[in-house]
Scaffold this motif. Structure first.
Motif, short mmCIF file in Angstrom:
data_model
loop_
_atom_site.label_atom_id
_atom_site.label_comp_id
_atom_site.label_asym_id
_atom_site.label_seq_id
_atom_site.Cartn_x
_atom_site.Cartn_y
_atom_site.Cartn_z
N SER A 38 4.87 1.12 -20.96
CA SER A 38 5.71 2.00 -21.79
C SER A 38 6.31 1.21 -22.95
O SER A 38 6.32 1.67 -24.09
CB SER A 38 6.86 2.60 -20.97
N GLU A 39 6.82 0.01 -22.63
CA GLU A 39 7.45 -0.80 -23.69
C GLU A 39 6.43 -1.27 -24.71
O GLU A 39 6.73 -1.40 -25.90
CB GLU A 39 8.21 -1.98 -23.08
N GLU A 40 5.20 -1.55 -24.24
CA GLU A 40 4.15 -1.91 -25.19
C GLU A 40 3.87 -0.74 -26.13
O GLU A 40 3.67 -0.93 -27.34
CB GLU A 40 2.86 -2.30 -24.44
N GLY A 41 3.89 0.47 -25.58
CA GLY A 41 3.66 1.67 -26.40
C GLY A 41 4.71 1.80 -27.50
O GLY A 41 4.39 2.08 -28.66
N GLU A 82 -10.20 12.38 -36.12
CA GLU A 82 -10.07 11.26 -37.05
C GLU A 82 -8.67 10.71 -36.90
O GLU A 82 -7.70 11.48 -36.90
CB GLU A 82 -10.32 11.73 -38.47
N ALA A 83 -8.56 9.39 -36.78
CA ALA A 83 -7.26 8.81 -36.47
C ALA A 83 -6.89 7.72 -37.46
O ALA A 83 -7.71 6.83 -37.74
CB ALA A 83 -7.30 8.22 -35.06
N GLY A 84 -5.68 7.78 -37.98
CA GLY A 84 -5.19 6.66 -38.77
C GLY A 84 -5.07 5.44 -37.88
O GLY A 84 -5.42 4.32 -38.27
N ASN A 85 -4.59 5.68 -36.66
CA ASN A 85 -4.44 4.60 -35.68
C ASN A 85 -4.81 5.14 -34.30
O ASN A 85 -4.52 6.30 -34.00
CB ASN A 85 -2.98 4.13 -35.62
N ILE A 86 -5.41 4.27 -33.49
CA ILE A 86 -5.77 4.67 -32.11
C ILE A 86 -5.02 3.76 -31.13
O ILE A 86 -5.00 2.54 -31.32
CB ILE A 86 -7.29 4.53 -31.87
N ILE A 87 -4.43 4.36 -30.13
CA ILE A 87 -3.78 3.57 -29.06
C ILE A 87 -4.50 3.89 -27.76
O ILE A 87 -4.47 5.04 -27.29
CB ILE A 87 -2.28 3.90 -28.95
N VAL A 88 -5.16 2.89 -27.19
CA VAL A 88 -5.91 3.10 -25.95
C VAL A 88 -5.00 2.76 -24.77
O VAL A 88 -4.47 1.65 -24.68
CB VAL A 88 -7.18 2.23 -25.91
N ALA A 89 -4.81 3.72 -23.88
CA ALA A 89 -3.94 3.53 -22.71
C ALA A 89 -4.62 4.15 -21.50
O ALA A 89 -4.11 5.06 -20.87
CB ALA A 89 -2.58 4.18 -22.98
N ALA A 90 -5.83 3.62 -21.20
CA ALA A 90 -6.70 4.26 -20.19
C ALA A 90 -6.38 3.84 -18.76
O ALA A 90 -6.96 4.37 -17.82
CB ALA A 90 -8.17 3.96 -20.52
N TYR A 114 -5.28 -0.19 -31.08
CA TYR A 114 -4.37 -0.93 -30.21
C TYR A 114 -4.70 -0.58 -28.76
O TYR A 114 -5.28 0.47 -28.49
CB TYR A 114 -2.91 -0.52 -30.50
N ALA A 115 -4.29 -1.44 -27.83
CA ALA A 115 -4.45 -1.11 -26.40
C ALA A 115 -3.22 -1.59 -25.65
O ALA A 115 -2.68 -2.67 -25.95
CB ALA A 115 -5.71 -1.74 -25.83
N ALA A 122 2.12 4.46 -20.19
CA ALA A 122 1.91 3.75 -21.45
C ALA A 122 1.60 4.76 -22.56
O ALA A 122 2.26 4.79 -23.61
CB ALA A 122 0.77 2.74 -21.30
N GLY A 123 0.61 5.64 -22.30
CA GLY A 123 0.14 6.56 -23.33
C GLY A 123 1.11 7.67 -23.68
O GLY A 123 1.34 7.96 -24.86
N TYR A 124 1.73 8.30 -22.65
CA TYR A 124 2.59 9.44 -23.01
C TYR A 124 3.85 8.99 -23.74
O TYR A 124 4.32 9.66 -24.66
CB TYR A 124 2.89 10.35 -21.80
N VAL A 125 4.35 7.79 -23.36
CA VAL A 125 5.53 7.27 -24.06
C VAL A 125 5.16 6.93 -25.51
O VAL A 125 5.90 7.26 -26.45
CB VAL A 125 6.11 6.03 -23.32
N ALA A 126 3.98 6.31 -25.69
CA ALA A 126 3.54 5.98 -27.06
C ALA A 126 3.41 7.26 -27.90
O ALA A 126 3.80 7.29 -29.07
CB ALA A 126 2.21 5.23 -27.01
N ALA A 127 2.85 8.31 -27.28
CA ALA A 127 2.64 9.57 -28.02
C ALA A 127 3.98 10.19 -28.43
O ALA A 127 4.15 10.63 -29.58
CB ALA A 127 1.83 10.54 -27.16
#
Ligand code: FAD
Ligand code: NAD
Length: 479
Positions: free
Chosen positions: A331-334, A143-151, A315-316, A15-20
């Motif tokens: 991944s698709e959510e990302g 500092e983040a404009g947007n945060i995506i949590v994919a823990a 986002y998560a 989820a996280g690496y695809v979003a990044a």
């Protein structure tokens, strides 16, 4: 010290690496924070999926399948081999090589796309800030404009069978065994139990699976689940339903397991015990108390259909939020989240997510099951085609299983597809594509399928929906 990014992703699983990567491709200044590090102190990317999940399990499934083919099936094809020997350490080495190649590949993609990799444990603070604590306890702020949590997620533990990483194992331990246990117990006959139970069964273990529920694979279409149960039984997986484990204890280098079922209390002794009773979200210690994020009663981060949490710009995605715990879903959510951050009207179709159990044969599904359609009061038609009637399946020595297609009675729209059989994952994916395009069963029936292929079974199942299959006797229509 504080660094500023447009997007900060916490977690480098699928989820996280695809979003990044997607965020960097969209032109955002992106950082990905990952707590796992390799022995050189670099971030270990790929998450559960690449390191201790999808990929290593499939490496061992493929190795053990080749071994079992050589031992049990080559002779049918007129091939004589000496008694094959399973070299488990060599299989494990190959598995590690595959994992390293993939995780290294993700590092390369981060570099290529300009994603900054940050090693440490991330925590979301109020005001869209991420606190990162490294292994030495040093703290920095992003500092983040947007945060995506994919823990991601972790295995569920059960009190009667605490993991000791030596005799009582979770999926990670079960993927790392260096020899074949003579007797293997598995608690939970779900996806992990079946996949890892199959690995060690093929390599020679006597496998007993203790499943608490009375129904086998209750989330699958029950016709397919029943057919699968027959096939697994023939392979020697001893699946005991309605079995409640009350105690497990290591004694003299073995695990003694007590369980009860309708017949009373029983004790079994195993060389190793795998606990595979589900996974839970890794959502503890992720948020400062004033971050504005809400968890549901099972610990999932509360999000809407667009993976927006209740805090602005946070986002998560993936296993840490509701929905199936599948790599491709996260991944698709990302991708969706990043596209929405970029101002595009992206959305996910949660009704059309395929799922696969990578046993042999595979069990795969998309959309609604027959029992769900009945419960929802939907009028439907079913078309079933058995692989025993497929020329290619017979040629390949894969006659087991079937394709089942479900369509709405009036509109003929495909509502689901369920397969147990060789290459079920790839066959279901064809129907996933059809469903995404809103196809009817007739649309599929009118398409030309190559011969001889296993895909022809999908074609025939689509024809069978209206009683028009060619290579089986169609059921007579009533009335
Ligand atoms: P994860 O992959 O769990 O990644 C989360 C990452 O976040 C981890 O690297 C973790 O270290 C990191 N992290 C967590 N908290 C923090 C923090 N505070 N700071 C920094 N980093 C943090 N799914 C399939 O679709 N197909 C399969 O074949 C399949 N096989 C599987 C086999 C096994 C044995 C297992 C256990 C799982 C399998 N799955 C499979 C499920 C799949 O692995 C998960 O659905 C998927 O990995 C979830 O992706 P994710 O990115 O949400 O989380
Ligand atoms: P699961 O939910 O698939 O199966 C767990 C099983 O354990 C269930 O059948 C449940 O009834 C049973 N169970 C629960 N508590 C029990 C108890 N106390 N005693 C006996 N049985 C008990 O979970 P899993 O197999 O652990 O897999 C976890 C997640 O990982 C799944 O959600 C799955 O989506 C994902 N995964 C996916 C794949 C894949 O896509 N091929 C492979 C592995 C894991």
């Amino acid at each position: 010290m504080s660094d500023k990014y447009d997007v900060v992703v916490i977690g480098a699983g699928p989820a996280g690496y695809v979003a990044a990567i997607k965020a960097a491709q969209e032109g955002f200044k992106t950082a990905c924070v990952e707590q796992w590090a390799d022995d050189k102190g670099n971030a270990l990317l790929g998450g559960t999926c690449c390191n201790i999940g999808c990929i290593p399990s499939k490496a061992l499934l493929d190795s053990s399948y080749k071994f079992a083919e050589a031992r049990d099936h080559f002779a049918e094809h007129g091939i004589t081999v000496n008694e094959p020997v399973a070299d488990v350490p060599a299989m494990q080495k190959r598995k590690e090589k595959v994992v390293t190649q993939l995780t290294g590949g993700i590092s390369g993609l981060f570099k290529h796309n300009g994603v900054t990799s940050v090693v440490g444990k991330g925590k979301v603070l109020a005001g869209a800030k991420v606190e990162v604590t490294d292994a030495e306890g040093n703290v920095s702020i992003l500092e983040a404009g947007n945060i995506i949590v994919a823990a991601g997620s972790v295995p569920v533990a059960i009190p009667p069978a605490p993991i000791d990483d030596e005799y009582i194992l979770d999926s990670t331990g079960a993927l790392a065994l260096s020899e074949v246990p003579q007797r293997l117990g598995v608690i939970g006959a779900g996806v992990i139990g079946l996949e890892l139970g199959s690995v060690w069964r093929r390599l020679g273990s006597e496998v007993v699976m203790l499943e608490a529920l009375e129904d086998f694979l209750p989330m699958m279409d029950q016709q397919i689940a029943k057919e699968s149960a027959k096939i697994f039984k023939k392979q020697g997986l001893d699946i005991r339903l309605g079995a409640r484990v009350t105690h497990a204890e290591v004694k003299n280098g073995q695990v003694e397991v007590t369980y009860s079922n309708a017949d009373g209390e029983h004790t079994e002794t195993f060389d190793r015990l795998i606990v595979a009773v589900g996974r839970k979200p890794r959502s503890e210690e992720l948020f400062a108390s004033d971050s504005g994020i809400t968890l549901d009663e099972r610990g999932f981060i509360y999000v809407n259909d667009f993976c927006e949490t209740e805090a602005p710009h946070v986002y998560a995605i993936g296993d840490v939020v509701r929905g199936p715990m599948l790599a491709h879903k996260g991944s698709e959510e990302g991708v969706m989240v990043v596209e929405r951050i970029a101002g595009k009207p992206a959305q996910m179709n949660y009704d059309v997510i395929p799922s696969v159990i990578y046993t042999h044969p595979e069990v795969a599904a998309v959309g609604k099951t027959e029992q769900e359609l009945k419960a929802d009061g939907v009028n439907y038609k079913a078309g079933v085609f058995p692989f025993a009637a497929s020329g290619r399946a017979l040629a390949a020595g894969e006659p087991e299983g079937m394709v089942k297609l479900l369509a709405e009675s009036d509109s003929d729209t495909i509502l689901g597809c369920h397969v147990v059989g060789a290459s079920a994952a790839d066959l279901v994916q064809q129907v996933v594509i059809a469903m995404e395009f809103g196809s009817s069963a007739e649309d599929l029936a009118l398409i030309v399928f190559g011969h001889p292929t296993l895909s022809e079974a999908v074609h025939e199942a689509a024809l069978a929906v209206d009683g028009k299959a060619i290579h089986i006797a169609n059921r007579k229509k009533r009335g």
